[in-house]
Scaffold this motif. Structure first.
Motif, short mmCIF file in Angstrom:
data_model
loop_
_atom_site.label_atom_id
_atom_site.label_comp_id
_atom_site.label_asym_id
_atom_site.label_seq_id
_atom_site.Cartn_x
_atom_site.Cartn_y
_atom_site.Cartn_z
N LEU A 1 0.83 -1.21 0.00
CA LEU A 1 0.00 0.00 0.00
C LEU A 1 0.86 1.25 0.00
O LEU A 1 0.54 2.24 -0.67
N ALA A 2 1.97 1.24 0.75
CA ALA A 2 2.87 2.39 0.77
C ALA A 2 3.50 2.59 -0.61
O ALA A 2 3.65 3.73 -1.08
N LYS A 3 3.85 1.49 -1.28
CA LYS A 3 4.41 1.59 -2.64
C LYS A 3 3.40 2.23 -3.58
O LYS A 3 3.73 3.15 -4.35
N ASP A 4 2.16 1.73 -3.52
CA ASP A 4 1.12 2.28 -4.40
C ASP A 4 0.86 3.75 -4.10
O ASP A 4 0.66 4.55 -5.01
N LEU B 1 1.39 9.43 -5.59
CA LEU B 1 1.84 10.77 -5.23
C LEU B 1 2.81 11.32 -6.27
O LEU B 1 2.72 12.49 -6.67
N MET B 2 3.72 10.46 -6.76
CA MET B 2 4.67 10.91 -7.79
C MET B 2 3.94 11.23 -9.08
O MET B 2 4.31 12.17 -9.80
N LYS B 3 2.88 10.47 -9.36
CA LYS B 3 2.10 10.73 -10.58
C LYS B 3 1.34 12.05 -10.46
O LYS B 3 1.31 12.84 -11.40
N VAL B 4 0.77 12.30 -9.28
CA VAL B 4 0.01 13.54 -9.07
C VAL B 4 0.93 14.75 -9.12
O VAL B 4 0.60 15.77 -9.72
N VAL B 5 2.10 14.65 -8.51
CA VAL B 5 3.04 15.77 -8.46
C VAL B 5 3.80 15.88 -9.78
O VAL B 5 4.46 16.89 -10.03
N ASN B 6 3.68 14.87 -10.62
CA ASN B 6 4.33 14.83 -11.94
C ASN B 6 5.85 14.82 -11.81
O ASN B 6 6.54 15.63 -12.41
N ILE B 7 6.34 13.90 -10.98
CA ILE B 7 7.78 13.71 -10.80
C ILE B 7 8.13 12.36 -11.42
O ILE B 7 7.40 11.38 -11.21
N PRO B 8 9.23 12.28 -12.16
CA PRO B 8 9.65 10.97 -12.68
C PRO B 8 9.90 10.00 -11.54
O PRO B 8 10.29 10.39 -10.44
N PHE B 9 9.68 8.71 -11.82
CA PHE B 9 9.71 7.69 -10.77
C PHE B 9 11.05 7.65 -10.04
O PHE B 9 11.09 7.71 -8.81
N GLU B 10 12.18 7.55 -10.77
CA GLU B 10 13.49 7.44 -10.13
C GLU B 10 13.80 8.66 -9.30
O GLU B 10 14.34 8.59 -8.20
N GLU B 11 13.46 9.83 -9.83
CA GLU B 11 13.72 11.08 -9.10
C GLU B 11 12.83 11.17 -7.85
O GLU B 11 13.27 11.59 -6.78
N GLY B 12 11.59 10.73 -7.97
CA GLY B 12 10.68 10.76 -6.83
C GLY B 12 11.11 9.83 -5.72
O GLY B 12 11.02 10.16 -4.54
N VAL B 13 11.61 8.65 -6.10
CA VAL B 13 12.09 7.71 -5.09
C VAL B 13 13.24 8.32 -4.32
O VAL B 13 13.30 8.24 -3.09
#
Length: 105
Positions: free
Chosen positions: A73-76, A81-93
């Motif tokens: 659930l935390a992963k999802d 959140l990264m999708k909503v904020v429009n941050i690339p996945f690697e950068e968001g992690v």
């Protein structure tokens, strides 16, 4: 000279003589009851110890399952959140500091 008994005093009759065989039988029954109770208590203790062990194993398995579910659930939630904020996945992690969530085990 002794004083007369009080008018409200209860006068008990002499005790009945009980046969020694009956007395022995009563004491034997009491002793057997105590021994049987002790044996039964040990049986019940072992039975309930097995039940407590089984319940503990079940609780540990449930806790592991809950932890895995919480991780997913935390992963999802982080992906959303990264999708909503429009941050690339690697950068968001890296930015959110959740590398341990996405580390392969």
């Amino acid at each position: 000279m002794s004083a007369p008994p009080h008018p409200n005093a209860v006068v008990l009759p002499a005790p009945i003589q009980v046969s020694p065989l009956i007395r022995f039988g009563r004491w034997a029954a009491l002793g057997l009851g105590i021994v049987w109770g002790a044996v039964r208590l040990q049986q019940i203790k072992h039975y309930h110890a097995d039940i407590r062990e089984w319940e503990h194993e079940k609780a540990v398995a449930q806790a592991a399952k809950d932890a895995e579910t919480k991780k997913w659930l935390a992963k999802d939630e982080m992906r959303y959140l990264m999708k909503v904020v429009n941050i690339p996945f690697e950068e968001g992690v890296a930015q959110f500091g959740v590398e341990d969530l996405y580390r392969e085990e």
